[in-house]
Design a protein around this motif. Structure first.
Motif, PDB file in Angstrom:
ATOM      1  N   TYR A  40      31.707   8.717  73.868  1.00  0.00           N
ATOM      2  CA  TYR A  40      32.322   7.942  72.778  1.00  0.00           C
ATOM      3  C   TYR A  40      33.481   8.693  72.151  1.00  0.00           C
ATOM      4  O   TYR A  40      33.543   9.915  72.178  1.00  0.00           O
ATOM      5  N   GLY A  42      35.687   8.279  68.500  1.00  0.00           N
ATOM      6  CA  GLY A  42      35.694   7.590  67.209  1.00  0.00           C
ATOM      7  C   GLY A  42      37.064   7.634  66.579  1.00  0.00           C
ATOM      8  O   GLY A  42      37.798   8.606  66.738  1.00  0.00           O
ATOM      9  N   LEU A  73      34.149   3.987  68.705  1.00  0.00           N
ATOM     10  CA  LEU A  73      33.583   3.781  67.377  1.00  0.00           C
ATOM     11  C   LEU A  73      34.706   3.465  66.410  1.00  0.00           C
ATOM     12  O   LEU A  73      35.611   4.292  66.195  1.00  0.00           O
ATOM     13  N   ALA A  75      35.411   3.578  63.091  1.00  0.00           N
ATOM     14  CA  ALA A  75      34.712   4.247  61.994  1.00  0.00           C
ATOM     15  C   ALA A  75      35.256   3.757  60.655  1.00  0.00           C
ATOM     16  O   ALA A  75      36.058   4.429  60.002  1.00  0.00           O
ATOM     17  N   HIS A  78      34.069   5.880  57.629  1.00  0.00           N
ATOM     18  CA  HIS A  78      34.842   7.132  57.596  1.00  0.00           C
ATOM     19  C   HIS A  78      36.257   6.905  57.054  1.00  0.00           C
ATOM     20  O   HIS A  78      36.836   7.783  56.437  1.00  0.00           O
ATOM     21  N   VAL A 153      40.275  17.764  59.542  1.00  0.00           N
ATOM     22  CA  VAL A 153      40.170  16.318  59.757  1.00  0.00           C
ATOM     23  C   VAL A 153      40.274  15.558  58.430  1.00  0.00           C
ATOM     24  O   VAL A 153      41.014  14.589  58.300  1.00  0.00           O
ATOM     25  N   TYR A 167      31.416  13.050  55.330  1.00  0.00           N
ATOM     26  CA  TYR A 167      32.152  12.620  56.510  1.00  0.00           C
ATOM     27  C   TYR A 167      31.747  13.378  57.772  1.00  0.00           C
ATOM     28  O   TYR A 167      31.316  12.769  58.766  1.00  0.00           O
ATOM     29  N   GLN A 171      29.647  12.106  61.212  1.00  0.00           N
ATOM     30  CA  GLN A 171      30.234  12.151  62.564  1.00  0.00           C
ATOM     31  C   GLN A 171      29.267  12.834  63.541  1.00  0.00           C
ATOM     32  O   GLN A 171      29.167  12.432  64.700  1.00  0.00           O
ATOM     33  N   ASP A 174      26.483  10.380  64.389  1.00  0.00           N
ATOM     34  CA  ASP A 174      26.936   9.273  65.245  1.00  0.00           C
ATOM     35  C   ASP A 174      26.623   9.540  66.722  1.00  0.00           C
ATOM     36  O   ASP A 174      26.335   8.611  67.477  1.00  0.00           O
ATOM     37  N   GLN A 183      30.792  13.456  73.185  1.00  0.00           N
ATOM     38  CA  GLN A 183      31.785  12.943  72.235  1.00  0.00           C
ATOM     39  C   GLN A 183      33.144  13.504  72.651  1.00  0.00           C
ATOM     40  O   GLN A 183      33.274  14.692  72.948  1.00  0.00           O
ATOM     41  N   GLN A 189      39.045  18.216  66.025  1.00  0.00           N
ATOM     42  CA  GLN A 189      37.641  17.872  65.696  1.00  0.00           C
ATOM     43  C   GLN A 189      36.678  19.021  66.007  1.00  0.00           C
ATOM     44  O   GLN A 189      35.468  18.888  65.845  1.00  0.00           O
TER      45      GLN A 189
HETATM   46  N1  TYR Z   1      37.093  12.244  62.825  1.00  0.00           N
HETATM   47  C1  TYR Z   1      37.755  11.221  63.603  1.00  0.00           C
HETATM   48  C2  TYR Z   1      37.161   9.872  63.382  1.00  0.00           C
HETATM   49  C3  TYR Z   1      35.692   9.786  63.711  1.00  0.00           C
HETATM   50  C4  TYR Z   1      34.799   9.297  62.784  1.00  0.00           C
HETATM   51  C5  TYR Z   1      33.431   9.192  63.075  1.00  0.00           C
HETATM   52  C6  TYR Z   1      32.991   9.610  64.317  1.00  0.00           C
HETATM   53  O1  TYR Z   1      31.650   9.544  64.620  1.00  0.00           O
HETATM   54  C7  TYR Z   1      33.890  10.094  65.263  1.00  0.00           C
HETATM   55  C8  TYR Z   1      35.242  10.183  64.936  1.00  0.00           C
HETATM   56  C9  TYR Z   1      39.242  11.221  63.241  1.00  0.00           C
HETATM   57  O2  TYR Z   1      39.761  12.168  62.833  1.00  0.00           O
HETATM   58  O3  TYR Z   1      39.918  10.233  63.357  1.00  0.00           O
END
Ligand code: TYR
Length: 414
Positions: A40, A42, A73, A75, A78, A153, A167, A171, A174, A183, A189
């Motif tokens: 996945y 996100g 995802l 998000a 998020h 991030v 946050y 993540q 998830d 992931q 990240q």
């Molecule tokens: N952190 C990611 C977004 C993200 C959010 C939730 C997740 O489980 C995975 C990725 C970004 O910077 O855009």
């Protein structure tokens, strides 16, 4: 794997352009088992997707081509946990807009999308089980570590809101709730991925593998600025807008490092050509008919780099070639947008134009010393309103009334 590719072809598709993989043995074991690898990626659904999105999209296309099952995802939660980048009221529409763009982008690249699934974060992140797990996690992670995990991030600030710490924890969780093996994300990240590796086993879940692509310079080079509309090429920008913006792109002659235009060829245009051809062969053609010369035909980035260093491939040749290739890549996406009233409607709802700055009703000029003296009320590009609600005067009430009509009053000034 479900694809007809050999294991080595699958591996080379999976690993192309990655900077780092954590726990590769997890990936190897799945590949050996013969079941499809589940990955996945996100994305927090905030600003409008622009051309930089092509970089992760190409990886996702390669995963799909390699026979993996991919979850994207969206998000949404998020999106507002990170400094309210997406207002709660708009985040739903934005997630839908992202879905349209990503689907269309992948179709344009020419990969099968039947193994692609979209998941909306809020569809499971509010369940009692998820929340309970999040609370469990919060007993295992220090404030310091949660903050550090999000450092590259989540927007950093002194006395950060609690959401900035929640946050990264979400993540991590998830990975479990999307029941994937891997992931995928950018190297930005990395600290969240490291936290996930550490924390999931502590609450009884297994570690996942992590694939990271490098952070690459933007297509236009220089500093990207959210307030400069010319600093990013929107997926829906017209051909003329793309030409205008790319003309301004920084591409110093003979300089290969940090060259956004060349990087875009390496990470997007060449791999897309290979995906489209379906035979894994990269190709990029640079016309030179203006100079009465044969085109330069490239089958890989190394040759291009070499020619660029030697000024055989000059910025004056490279830029128009990249511009036209990008316009061609955007064409089917924009055609789909034009043919879809639903997508158009979502776009309007997701990114409403900044409210017009209406003149505040004129009050009799009693001089600037008067307590109700006119305060300038300015609509900001992000939809917020500067100067509103600062004074509790008659005029303040007027301003609020006007804003209320425009539906842009924040909670604090209501
Ligand atoms: N952190 C990611 C977004 C993200 C959010 C939730 C997740 O489980 C995975 C990725 C970004 O910077 O855009």
């Amino acid at each position: 794997m479900a694809s007809k590719l050999s294991t080595s072809e699958v591996k080379s598709l999976l690993n192309s352009h990655l900077e780092e993989v954590l726990n590769p043995e997890i990936i190897d074991a799945v590949l050996e088992s013969g079941r499809p690898l589940e990955i996945y990626w996100g994305t927090a659904t905030t600003g409008r997707p622009h051309c930089a999105y092509f970089v992760p999209m190409v990886k996702i296309a390669q995963f799909l081509q390699a026979g993996c099952k991919v979850k994207v995802l969206l998000a949404d939660i998020h999106g507002f946990l990170d400094n309210l980048k997406a207002p709660i009221e708009l985040v739903e529409y934005r997630a839908q807009y992202y879905k349209y763009v990503i689907t269309s982008l992948l179709k344009a690249v020419g990969v099968p999308i039947d193994h692609l699934q979209f998941v909306l974060g809020s569809s499971y992140q509010k369940s009692p089980e998820y929340i309970m797990d999040l609370l469990k996690m919060s007993t295992q992670v220090s404030e310091h570590d949660a903050k550090r995990a999000g450092a590259e991030v989540v927007k950093q600030s002194e006395n950060a809101p609690l959401s900035a710490l929640i946050y990264p924890l979400m993540q991590c969780l998830d990975e479990q709730y999307l029941s994937v093996d891997v992931q995928f994300g950018g190297t930005d990240q990395r600290k969240i991925f490291a936290l996930a590796k550490d924390i999931l086993p502590k609450i009884g879940y297994r570690q996942r593998a992590h694939m990271m692509n490098p952070m690459v310079p933007g297509l236009q080079g220089g500093k990207m600025s959210a307030s400069d509309p010319d600093s990013k090429i929107d997926i829906l920008d017209t051909a003329d807008a793309v030409r205008k913006k790319l003309k301004k792109a920084v591409a110093a002659p003979k300089e290969v490092e940090g060259n956004g235009v060349l990087t875009f060829v390496e990470y997007v245009l060449l791999p897309v050509s290979a995906l489209k051809e379906g035979q894994g062969k990269e190709k990029f053609v640079v016309e030179r008919s203006r100079d009465g010369l044969e085109p330069l035909v490239y089958t890989g980035i190394e040759q291009m780099r070499e020619d660029y260093r030697n000024d055989v491939l000059t910025p004056q040749l490279l830029k128009p070639a990249v511009t036209e290739a990008l316009i061609t890549l955007l064409e089917p996406i924009q055609a789909e947008f034009q043919a879809s009233p639903e997508w158009q409607a979502i776009e309007k709802q997701a990114y409403p134009p900044p409210p017009e700055v209406k003149k505040v009703k004129k009050v009799k000029n009693k001089g600037s010393g008067y307590p109700g003296a006119a305060k300038k009320v300015e609509a900001q590009p992000d939809g917020s309103v500067e100067g509103a609600g600062e004074q509790e005067t008659d005029l303040g009430t007027n301003v609020r009334e006007t804003l209320k009509k425009l539906d842009i009053v924040g909670e604090a000034t209501k």
